[in-house]
Motif scaffolding. Sequence first.
Motif, PDB file in Angstrom:
ATOM      1  N   ARG A 163       0.810  -1.214   0.000  1.00  0.00           N
ATOM      2  CA  ARG A 163       0.000   0.000   0.000  1.00  0.00           C
ATOM      3  C   ARG A 163       0.850   1.274   0.000  1.00  0.00           C
ATOM      4  O   ARG A 163       0.310   2.378  -0.111  1.00  0.00           O
ATOM      5  CB  ARG A 163      -0.911   0.020   1.234  1.00  0.00           C
ATOM      6  N   LEU A 164       2.146   1.136   0.125  1.00  0.00           N
ATOM      7  CA  LEU A 164       3.015   2.299   0.294  1.00  0.00           C
ATOM      8  C   LEU A 164       3.454   2.880  -1.041  1.00  0.00           C
ATOM      9  O   LEU A 164       3.662   2.179  -2.027  1.00  0.00           O
ATOM     10  CB  LEU A 164       4.255   1.917   1.106  1.00  0.00           C
ATOM     11  N   ALA A 165       3.620   4.208  -1.050  1.00  0.00           N
ATOM     12  CA  ALA A 165       4.178   4.921  -2.201  1.00  0.00           C
ATOM     13  C   ALA A 165       5.120   5.988  -1.673  1.00  0.00           C
ATOM     14  O   ALA A 165       4.857   6.627  -0.640  1.00  0.00           O
ATOM     15  CB  ALA A 165       3.077   5.550  -3.042  1.00  0.00           C
ATOM     16  N   TYR A 166       6.229   6.186  -2.383  1.00  0.00           N
ATOM     17  CA  TYR A 166       7.264   7.124  -1.949  1.00  0.00           C
ATOM     18  C   TYR A 166       7.461   8.191  -3.026  1.00  0.00           C
ATOM     19  O   TYR A 166       7.370   7.904  -4.226  1.00  0.00           O
ATOM     20  CB  TYR A 166       8.596   6.409  -1.722  1.00  0.00           C
ATOM     21  N   THR A 167       7.740   9.402  -2.591  1.00  0.00           N
ATOM     22  CA  THR A 167       8.056  10.487  -3.523  1.00  0.00           C
ATOM     23  C   THR A 167       9.326  11.184  -3.073  1.00  0.00           C
ATOM     24  O   THR A 167       9.494  11.483  -1.879  1.00  0.00           O
ATOM     25  CB  THR A 167       6.917  11.519  -3.592  1.00  0.00           C
ATOM     26  N   HIS A 168      10.211  11.433  -4.028  1.00  0.00           N
ATOM     27  CA  HIS A 168      11.448  12.171  -3.754  1.00  0.00           C
ATOM     28  C   HIS A 168      11.564  13.285  -4.792  1.00  0.00           C
ATOM     29  O   HIS A 168      11.410  13.035  -5.999  1.00  0.00           O
ATOM     30  CB  HIS A 168      12.660  11.242  -3.822  1.00  0.00           C
ATOM     31  N   GLN A 169      11.836  14.497  -4.309  1.00  0.00           N
ATOM     32  CA  GLN A 169      11.933  15.649  -5.201  1.00  0.00           C
ATOM     33  C   GLN A 169      13.135  16.516  -4.849  1.00  0.00           C
ATOM     34  O   GLN A 169      13.525  16.625  -3.672  1.00  0.00           O
ATOM     35  CB  GLN A 169      10.670  16.512  -5.111  1.00  0.00           C
ATOM     36  N   SER A 187      11.311  14.854 -10.141  1.00  0.00           N
ATOM     37  CA  SER A 187      10.553  14.033  -9.190  1.00  0.00           C
ATOM     38  C   SER A 187      10.641  12.548  -9.532  1.00  0.00           C
ATOM     39  O   SER A 187      10.685  12.164 -10.703  1.00  0.00           O
ATOM     40  CB  SER A 187       9.074  14.451  -9.181  1.00  0.00           C
ATOM     41  N   LEU A 188      10.635  11.740  -8.483  1.00  0.00           N
ATOM     42  CA  LEU A 188      10.536  10.284  -8.598  1.00  0.00           C
ATOM     43  C   LEU A 188       9.431   9.808  -7.663  1.00  0.00           C
ATOM     44  O   LEU A 188       9.455  10.100  -6.470  1.00  0.00           O
ATOM     45  CB  LEU A 188      11.853   9.608  -8.224  1.00  0.00           C
ATOM     46  N   VAL A 189       8.461   9.093  -8.225  1.00  0.00           N
ATOM     47  CA  VAL A 189       7.409   8.463  -7.422  1.00  0.00           C
ATOM     48  C   VAL A 189       7.566   6.956  -7.559  1.00  0.00           C
ATOM     49  O   VAL A 189       7.547   6.425  -8.682  1.00  0.00           O
ATOM     50  CB  VAL A 189       6.003   8.901  -7.883  1.00  0.00           C
ATOM     51  N   HIS A 190       7.733   6.282  -6.432  1.00  0.00           N
ATOM     52  CA  HIS A 190       7.834   4.821  -6.431  1.00  0.00           C
ATOM     53  C   HIS A 190       6.608   4.241  -5.749  1.00  0.00           C
ATOM     54  O   HIS A 190       6.277   4.593  -4.612  1.00  0.00           O
ATOM     55  CB  HIS A 190       9.089   4.342  -5.695  1.00  0.00           C
ATOM     56  N   ARG A 191       5.946   3.311  -6.453  1.00  0.00           N
ATOM     57  CA  ARG A 191       4.766   2.637  -5.906  1.00  0.00           C
ATOM     58  C   ARG A 191       5.094   1.162  -5.718  1.00  0.00           C
ATOM     59  O   ARG A 191       5.497   0.485  -6.676  1.00  0.00           O
ATOM     60  CB  ARG A 191       3.584   2.816  -6.857  1.00  0.00           C
ATOM     61  N   ASN A 192       4.910   0.671  -4.515  1.00  0.00           N
ATOM     62  CA  ASN A 192       5.235  -0.730  -4.251  1.00  0.00           C
ATOM     63  C   ASN A 192       4.341  -1.693  -5.017  1.00  0.00           C
ATOM     64  O   ASN A 192       4.770  -2.791  -5.391  1.00  0.00           O
ATOM     65  CB  ASN A 192       5.149  -1.024  -2.751  1.00  0.00           C
ATOM     66  N   ALA A 195      -1.334  -1.483 -10.654  1.00  0.00           N
ATOM     67  CA  ALA A 195      -2.549  -2.206 -11.043  1.00  0.00           C
ATOM     68  C   ALA A 195      -2.265  -3.379 -11.980  1.00  0.00           C
ATOM     69  O   ALA A 195      -2.871  -4.444 -11.860  1.00  0.00           O
ATOM     70  CB  ALA A 195      -3.532  -1.237 -11.690  1.00  0.00           C
ATOM     71  N   THR A 196      -1.345  -3.192 -12.932  1.00  0.00           N
ATOM     72  CA  THR A 196      -1.042  -4.246 -13.898  1.00  0.00           C
ATOM     73  C   THR A 196       0.464  -4.412 -14.026  1.00  0.00           C
ATOM     74  O   THR A 196       1.239  -3.570 -13.579  1.00  0.00           O
ATOM     75  CB  THR A 196      -1.635  -3.915 -15.291  1.00  0.00           C
ATOM     76  N   ARG A 197       0.875  -5.497 -14.668  1.00  0.00           N
ATOM     77  CA  ARG A 197       2.300  -5.740 -14.861  1.00  0.00           C
ATOM     78  C   ARG A 197       2.928  -4.734 -15.815  1.00  0.00           C
ATOM     79  O   ARG A 197       4.138  -4.529 -15.801  1.00  0.00           O
ATOM     80  CB  ARG A 197       2.516  -7.161 -15.385  1.00  0.00           C
ATOM     81  N   GLN A 198       2.106  -4.114 -16.655  1.00  0.00           N
ATOM     82  CA  GLN A 198       2.633  -3.134 -17.594  1.00  0.00           C
ATOM     83  C   GLN A 198       2.930  -1.793 -16.922  1.00  0.00           C
ATOM     84  O   GLN A 198       3.738  -1.007 -17.423  1.00  0.00           O
ATOM     85  CB  GLN A 198       1.638  -2.912 -18.744  1.00  0.00           C
ATOM     86  N   ASP A 199       2.255  -1.527 -15.812  1.00  0.00           N
ATOM     87  CA  ASP A 199       2.482  -0.264 -15.103  1.00  0.00           C
ATOM     88  C   ASP A 199       3.886  -0.215 -14.518  1.00  0.00           C
ATOM     89  O   ASP A 199       4.480  -1.249 -14.199  1.00  0.00           O
ATOM     90  CB  ASP A 199       1.449  -0.087 -13.977  1.00  0.00           C
ATOM     91  N   GLU A 200       4.394   1.003 -14.355  1.00  0.00           N
ATOM     92  CA  GLU A 200       5.739   1.203 -13.842  1.00  0.00           C
ATOM     93  C   GLU A 200       5.702   1.454 -12.330  1.00  0.00           C
ATOM     94  O   GLU A 200       4.908   2.262 -11.853  1.00  0.00           O
ATOM     95  CB  GLU A 200       6.397   2.394 -14.533  1.00  0.00           C
ATOM     96  N   ASN A 201       6.557   0.779 -11.607  1.00  0.00           N
ATOM     97  CA  ASN A 201       6.690   1.068 -10.176  1.00  0.00           C
ATOM     98  C   ASN A 201       7.372   2.410  -9.959  1.00  0.00           C
ATOM     99  O   ASN A 201       6.997   3.170  -9.057  1.00  0.00           O
ATOM    100  CB  ASN A 201       7.477  -0.040  -9.486  1.00  0.00           C
ATOM    101  N   ASN A 202       8.382   2.691 -10.773  1.00  0.00           N
ATOM    102  CA  ASN A 202       9.086   3.970 -10.691  1.00  0.00           C
ATOM    103  C   ASN A 202       8.609   4.900 -11.797  1.00  0.00           C
ATOM    104  O   ASN A 202       8.661   4.555 -12.978  1.00  0.00           O
ATOM    105  CB  ASN A 202      10.596   3.776 -10.823  1.00  0.00           C
ATOM    106  N   VAL A 203       8.125   6.062 -11.405  1.00  0.00           N
ATOM    107  CA  VAL A 203       7.653   7.063 -12.364  1.00  0.00           C
ATOM    108  C   VAL A 203       8.480   8.326 -12.191  1.00  0.00           C
ATOM    109  O   VAL A 203       8.565   8.881 -11.084  1.00  0.00           O
ATOM    110  CB  VAL A 203       6.156   7.375 -12.164  1.00  0.00           C
ATOM    111  N   TYR A 204       9.086   8.780 -13.277  1.00  0.00           N
ATOM    112  CA  TYR A 204       9.907   9.990 -13.253  1.00  0.00           C
ATOM    113  C   TYR A 204       9.133  11.138 -13.902  1.00  0.00           C
ATOM    114  O   TYR A 204       8.457  10.947 -14.923  1.00  0.00           O
ATOM    115  CB  TYR A 204      11.230   9.766 -13.993  1.00  0.00           C
ATOM    116  N   ALA A 205       9.259  12.318 -13.303  1.00  0.00           N
ATOM    117  CA  ALA A 205       8.532  13.474 -13.820  1.00  0.00           C
ATOM    118  C   ALA A 205       9.348  14.740 -13.576  1.00  0.00           C
ATOM    119  O   ALA A 205      10.225  14.771 -12.708  1.00  0.00           O
ATOM    120  CB  ALA A 205       7.162  13.598 -13.157  1.00  0.00           C
ATOM    121  N   LEU A 206       9.032  15.762 -14.331  1.00  0.00           N
ATOM    122  CA  LEU A 206       9.644  17.077 -14.140  1.00  0.00           C
ATOM    123  C   LEU A 206       8.543  18.087 -13.899  1.00  0.00           C
ATOM    124  O   LEU A 206       7.708  18.332 -14.773  1.00  0.00           O
ATOM    125  CB  LEU A 206      10.473  17.486 -15.357  1.00  0.00           C
ATOM    126  N   GLY A 207       8.551  18.644 -12.709  1.00  0.00           N
ATOM    127  CA  GLY A 207       7.591  19.683 -12.384  1.00  0.00           C
ATOM    128  C   GLY A 207       8.180  21.052 -12.654  1.00  0.00           C
ATOM    129  O   GLY A 207       9.384  21.277 -12.453  1.00  0.00           O
TER     130      GLY A 207
END
Length: 299
Positions: A163-169, A187-192, A195-207
């Motif tokens: 259920r945990l998700a982490y964000t580092h900015q 930004s980096l958002v990591h979701r443990n 929903a599906t195997r195609q989804d990424e646990n690590n998501v990178y973004a630029l705000g």
Amino acid sequence: MRTFFSTLLLSVGMLLWSHITQAQDDLLSLAEATDSADSGNITGAFKATRLVNGHTVETNGQQELLFLISHRFGTLNSGAYNLFGLDQATIRLALEYGITNRLTAGIGRSSLEKTYDGFLKYKLLQQSRGEKPIPVTLTLFSSLAVNTLRNGNTEREVTFKSRLAYTHQLLVARKFSERLSVQLAPSLVHRNMVATRQDENNVYALGTGGRFKLTKRTSFNAEYYYVLPGETADDYINALSLGFDIETGGHVFQLIFTNAQGMVEKFFIPQNTGVWSDGDIYFGFNISRVFSLKKEKDW
């Protein structure tokens, strides 16, 4: 509507209470956007700790407690039956405490997915002038969020860890003038669990975002989070948010229009579905109030 009116009454009550307390100092010293001639520091890049949805480089003063109410109604395209979103709402309540002038810790709870979150925020560099000028303010941000919704899918075990998700900015801002401040937020958002195997646990973004000061106590803000190409970027929409800040002596009141319903990073960065052109626009507000917990000196 019940949620709307209860939140409105709470907000009005806070405003009235603030006028009968002795804590009449302006919201954080940063709200006045003054520069310290003694230290050479260039402060007050932003009026509040939030730009719109995301954090700014600003931290609380030492032993200052900030109470934050964030509210988002439903989408404007929900129609007259739902009073264009006013019948539907999500809310987040939070407390943020200045451990030092540079280090802030915060906790919050959102009604969306009954999410609890906590964060640490440390100002590493302060923009300054002088013989050895520092061109930007640099703040490190790290948060943890946990979804506490009951598991409706009995076939799939959902552990606490999943259920945990982490964000580092890395928040980087520069105050170009008394009116204009600009910020970047890699930004980096990591979701443990996804929903599906195609989804990424690590998501990178630029705000990216900025603030343009209109008057001494008002400003226009804009914020955009670009999700780097990948499965998540293909399935979700980048968050674009506009805001209008009003500083009222102890409070910062932020009026907001955004295509993101969630108010913590795990929502508005990697799993946003709102489309501006389709009318998926959430109107809302943030209200910030700071209380000084410093003991008065006996003279």
